[in-house]
Design a protein around this motif. Structure first.
Motif, PDB file in Angstrom:
ATOM      1  N   ASN A 116       2.453   4.618  -1.610  1.00 27.55           N
ATOM      2  CA  ASN A 116       2.295   3.350  -1.705  1.00 27.55           C
ATOM      3  C   ASN A 116       0.897   3.146  -1.357  1.00 27.55           C
ATOM      4  OD1 ASN A 116       4.912   3.694  -2.767  1.00 27.55           O
ATOM      5  ND2 ASN A 116       5.760   3.327  -0.609  1.00 27.55           N
ATOM      6  N   SER A 169      -2.056   0.487  -0.839  1.00 32.45           N
ATOM      7  CA  SER A 169      -1.856  -1.107  -1.166  1.00 32.45           C
ATOM      8  C   SER A 169      -3.055  -1.607  -0.754  1.00 32.45           C
ATOM      9  CB  SER A 169      -0.688  -1.435  -0.347  1.00 32.45           C
ATOM     10  OG  SER A 169      -0.752  -1.204   1.149  1.00 32.45           O
ATOM     11  N   PRO A 198       0.736  -4.161  -4.029  1.00 29.31           N
ATOM     12  CA  PRO A 198       0.443  -3.065  -4.675  1.00 29.31           C
ATOM     13  C   PRO A 198      -0.905  -2.996  -5.343  1.00 29.31           C
ATOM     14  CG  PRO A 198       2.250  -3.975  -5.449  1.00 29.31           C
ATOM     15  CD  PRO A 198       1.751  -5.069  -4.428  1.00 29.31           C
TER      16      PRO A 198
END
Length: 292
Positions: A139, A141, A146
């Motif tokens: 993930n 980021s 995101p």
């Protein structure tokens, strides 16, 4: 159903590995595949600039871009889109020859590290001490947002007759961590869809029924998830139903004694799995009519 050509793809450089020069690329694609600079978050110029600084240390590219070998001088990993569709699969409508399928998007990284001498495989995905800095980053980021532009979860209608995407819409509301992020104060956000395990869909004669992934905002503010009904011709949302937990199995429907039922499986880490059955209220006889 339609031709799937072999297309030249980027080659890797992990010692001892063989790479196919081509891969089968369907002419019609949905969701998000591959990572390019144009795909990076762009709610504000500052967020885009930070995203570009992040990806500068990694390898990015289209689908099938291979992982890189461990190199502390960079690139330190290959950034890959993780998500797409999963085991719930799609829903086929024999009347319209459409397939309806959900997808999600997230970005993980992968680095291939050399294993100890004598290992069955000389290279593998970095684990343990190396994972935090040189691979296995999950993930990826930008300030907790995101890395890629929304939507983060989608529903697509694919016309099997023409081999084209008829429509594609976000699946669900904007995640709360995005909607309430201080860096987006004053930024107008519409529904951006929700990432996570993409749920299975159910196509009826007129509707497409599918839930949002995971827990999210609900009308009464209680912890739960939303099951939504869409116009299967256009993707426009028509109705929503609040679930106590996320959908964990594809919906199904049946008729019994002229009454239609909708059954859905729900579960979560903090909610035991169960089947929920819904139906429309039975119509009462009109005044003066004889009940049968």
């Amino acid at each position: 159903v339609w031709p799937i050509p072999e297309v030249a793809v980027p080659q890797g450089n992990v010692p001892g590995e063989w790479y196919s020069p081509t891969q089968p690329i369907p002419p019609t694609r949905y969701g998000h595949q591959g990572v390019a600079k144009d795909d990076l978050i762009d709610f504000t110029p500052a967020l885009r600039a930070e995203a570009e600084r992040i990806v500068a240390d990694h390898r990015i590219g289209p689908i099938y871009t291979p992982a890189v070998p461990y190199n502390p001088n960079g690139p330190i990993s290959t950034l890959m889109v993780m998500g797409g569709s999963n085991w719930p699969g799609g829903s086929y409508d024999p009347d319209t020859k459409m397939v309806y399928v959900t997808a999600s998007v997230g970005v993980n990284s992968m680095t291939m590290c050399r294993y100890a001498e004598g290992s069955v495989m000389p290279h593998g995905v970095c684990t343990g001490r190396d994972a935090g800095a040189f691979g296995g980053l999950r993930n990826v980021s930008v300030q907790g947002l995101p890395l890629l532009k929304p939507p983060y979860g989608t529903i697509a209608a694919i016309d099997l007759t023409r081999g084209q995407v008829a429509w594609e819409v976000p699946n669900g509301e904007t995640p709360e961590n995005v909607k309430n992020h201080p860096a987006l104060a004053g930024v107008t956000l519409g529904p951006k869809g929700r990432g996570g395990q993409p749920p299975g869909a159910l196509a009826t004669k007129s509707l497409l029924i599918v839930a949002e992934p995971g827990y999210g905002p609900t009308p009464d503010g209680k912890r739960g998830s939303m099951l939504r009904a869409y116009d299967k011709r256009t993707g426009r949302e028509l109705a929503a139903l609040q679930l106590p937990a996320p959908q964990s199995g594809s919906p199904m429907t049946y008729m019994l004694n002229d009454r239609q039922y909708l059954v859905i499986a729900v579960s979560a880490n903090d909610y035991p799995g169960e089947l929920l059955a819904y139906s429309l209220p039975q119509q009462r006889p009109a005044a003066g009519a004889r009940a049968e």
